[in-house]
Design a protein around this motif. Structure first.
Motif, PDB file in Angstrom:
ATOM      1  N   GLY A  62       0.806  -1.215   0.000  1.00 31.14           N
ATOM      2  CA  GLY A  62       0.000   0.000   0.000  1.00 31.14           C
ATOM      3  C   GLY A  62       0.838   1.264   0.000  1.00 31.14           C
ATOM      4  N   THR A  63       0.198   2.367   0.351  1.00 28.33           N
ATOM      5  CA  THR A  63       0.834   3.676   0.374  1.00 28.33           C
ATOM      6  C   THR A  63       1.805   3.778   1.543  1.00 28.33           C
ATOM      7  OG1 THR A  63      -1.078   4.719  -0.670  1.00 28.33           O
ATOM      8  CG2 THR A  63       0.387   6.153   0.597  1.00 28.33           C
ATOM      9  N   PRO A  64       3.060   4.169   1.292  1.00 28.95           N
ATOM     10  CA  PRO A  64       4.050   4.228   2.366  1.00 28.95           C
ATOM     11  C   PRO A  64       3.678   5.211   3.476  1.00 28.95           C
ATOM     12  CG  PRO A  64       5.137   4.228   0.241  1.00 28.95           C
ATOM     13  CD  PRO A  64       3.674   4.392  -0.027  1.00 28.95           C
ATOM     14  N   TYR A  65       4.219   4.951   4.673  1.00 29.39           N
ATOM     15  CA  TYR A  65       3.946   5.787   5.841  1.00 29.39           C
ATOM     16  C   TYR A  65       4.268   7.252   5.565  1.00 29.39           C
ATOM     17  CZ  TYR A  65       4.110   1.249   8.215  1.00 29.39           C
ATOM     18  OH  TYR A  65       3.900  -0.049   8.592  1.00 29.39           O
ATOM     19  N   ARG A  66       5.378   7.462   4.939  1.00 33.11           N
ATOM     20  CA  ARG A  66       5.813   8.830   4.645  1.00 33.11           C
ATOM     21  C   ARG A  66       4.726   9.597   3.899  1.00 33.11           C
ATOM     22  NH1 ARG A  66      10.719   9.183   0.412  1.00 33.11           N
ATOM     23  NH2 ARG A  66      10.145  11.126  -0.626  1.00 33.11           N
ATOM     24  N   LEU A  67       4.084   8.944   2.941  1.00 26.61           N
ATOM     25  CA  LEU A  67       3.047   9.600   2.154  1.00 26.61           C
ATOM     26  C   LEU A  67       1.737   9.698   2.930  1.00 26.61           C
ATOM     27  CD1 LEU A  67       3.695   8.158  -1.420  1.00 26.61           C
ATOM     28  CD2 LEU A  67       4.838  10.013  -0.200  1.00 26.61           C
ATOM     29  N   GLN A  68       1.504   8.796   3.871  1.00 32.52           N
ATOM     30  CA  GLN A  68       0.329   8.930   4.732  1.00 32.52           C
ATOM     31  C   GLN A  68       0.364  10.260   5.486  1.00 32.52           C
ATOM     32  OE1 GLN A  68       0.067   5.575   7.390  1.00 32.52           O
ATOM     33  NE2 GLN A  68      -0.825   4.236   5.860  1.00 32.52           N
ATOM     34  N   VAL A  69       1.531  10.600   6.025  1.00 32.20           N
ATOM     35  CA  VAL A  69       1.665  11.854   6.770  1.00 32.20           C
ATOM     36  C   VAL A  69       1.407  13.037   5.845  1.00 32.20           C
ATOM     37  CG1 VAL A  69       3.124  13.213   8.299  1.00 32.20           C
ATOM     38  CG2 VAL A  69       3.409  10.735   8.224  1.00 32.20           C
TER      39      VAL A  69
END
Length: 422
Positions: free
Chosen positions: A163-170
């Motif tokens: 899925g979408t990486p943590y960095r991009l979640q933020v």
């Protein structure tokens, strides 16, 4: 000339001894489709037509019940359905499962116990734990399906991200605050776990500061072994942070929210996806506070049968895991397995189910439809192309909903996440 049956009879005892000592069976040809030769490797039993995969996940400790157990169950249930519907070209998939306790050293020990017996790792849960086995997996040419969204793993050739990486979640979280809610220069802070997982969230937070003009007033870390978070919460309160992002694990989330309430501090907490687990709603004193939390994640709403993948998931749960409750981590494990299945199917079509065969299949996989459970994923050779998705949904905790969350946004990709490079 010896027949294969005779040859096996002659050397069978020697092979058994070698496998007992080394745990490793070398590649051997077998009959593939259309009369071709099927090349096989460790974890593939041509006599019994089975493919053995590994799962290394926390099945004990504080990460087990909220994350490790349901996520592994999602993987199992997906392949229960596959096995009951012909398997993969007649091969049934089975698992060797090991408890990592969410400890990198134990993860390494468990990997070393099973690496000669499995074709790939179908579920390696956790950022620091997965990072710990990367050198071993690289040496073995072992694909790892990572139950972690660490953006650094996009640079690892044998890692499959889902899925979408943590960095991009933020970054997507603060895109929502600034561009959708129209809060300009919000006073923000972050509390993060001081390891690879937490650092990924911190990188995204720092990028969001620049991209969205955040008024950063505090960055506080904690050690994995910490149990008191008064200092971190007090720092955020004293600085006046209105939006506090948590790159934490569920137990720490509960402790931070509870500590903040005791201090009379009620910011808008925004959670990275692993920071939340539905089991937290079982804490009566904190339940009213939890309903104010936002979680940045992905995934179809549990019970939304307009998504064909969810309709199948619900049928499989009823058949193979009837006690399973609505759970986002179960959904992740089930969704993750679509990709594992696609890799195995392509390798089988290429008549090469060795580890190198799986790697080649993954590199040429292209687009994989996840049945609407998650957006379709696409893989390529570069790190940017190995980030399968960049979108997020911002959810609010809501115990009246099937999976205890309701979406505040549609699925979207913010401007910073769209432009980020890996």
């Amino acid at each position: 000339m010896l027949t294969r049956k005779t040859l096996y009879a002659c050397v069978g005892f020697i092979v058994v001894c070698i496998m007992a000592l080394s745990g490793c069976a070398g590649s051997a040809p077998s009959s593939g489709g259309n009369g071709t030769t099927l090349k096989v490797g460790p974890g593939v039993d041509t006599a019994n037509k089975t493919i053995t995969l590994g799962i290394i996940s926390p099945f004990s400790g504080p990460v087990a019940a909220p994350i490790g157990d349901p996520l592994a169950k999602g993987v199992e249930v997906f392949f229960d359905h596959v096995n009951d519907n012909g398997g993969i070209n007649g091969y049934k998939v089975k698992f060797i499962e090991k408890d990592s306790q969410y400890n990198p050293q134990i993860q390494v020990q468990m990997y070393n116990q099973i690496h000669n017996q499995v074709l790939m790792i179908a579920d390696s849960l956790g950022t620091p734990t997965t990072e710990a086995i990367l050198p071993l997996a690289n040496a073995d040419h072992m694909l790892l399906s990572a139950a972690t969204l660490a953006s650094s793993l996009a640079r690892q050739k044998y890692v499959v991200l889902v899925g979408t990486p943590y960095r991009l979640q933020v970054e997507n979280a603060f895109d929502y605050v600034v561009n959708t809610l129209k809060v300009k220069s919000p006073k923000t802070g972050i509390i993060y776990q001081n390891d690879e997982y937490g650092q990924d969230g911190l990188v995204g937070y720092k990028e969001a500061i620049t991209a969205y003009g955040l008024n950063d007033v505090g960055q506080a870390s904690y050690a994995v072994t910490d149990t008191d978070f008064t200092a971190q919460v007090s720092q955020m309160k004293a600085a006046g942070a209105k939006y506090v992002f948590l790159t934490t694990l569920p137990a720490v989330t509960a402790a931070i929210v509870g500590t903040a309430a005791k201090l009379g501090y009620f910011p808008q907490f925004i959670l990275q996806s692993p920071a939340w687990a539905n089991v937290l709603l079982g804490i009566p004193a904190l339940k009213p506070l939890f309903t104010k939390l936002w979680v940045v994640a992905q995934g179809a709403t549990w019970g939304d049968t307009s998504k064909p993948g969810m309709a199948q998931l619900l049928q499989d749960v009823a058949k193979y895991a009837p006690s399973q409750q609505a759970d986002g981590y179960f959904e992740f494990g089930y969704t993750e397995s679509y990709i594992t299945y696609a890799i195995l199917k392509k390798a089988m079509a290429n008549n090469d189910i060795t580890r190198d065969g799986l790697f080649n299949a993954f590199n040429s996989l292209g687009n994989v439809d996840l049945g609407g459970l998650y957006p379709s994923v696409t893989y390529g050779a570069s790190p940017d192309q190995r980030v399968p998705t960049r979108d997020s949904v911002v959810f609010q905790i809501d115990p009246t909903q099937p999976n205890d969350v309701k979406p505040l946004t549609a699925d979207f990709t913010g401007t910073a996440a769209m432009q980020s490079h890996f």
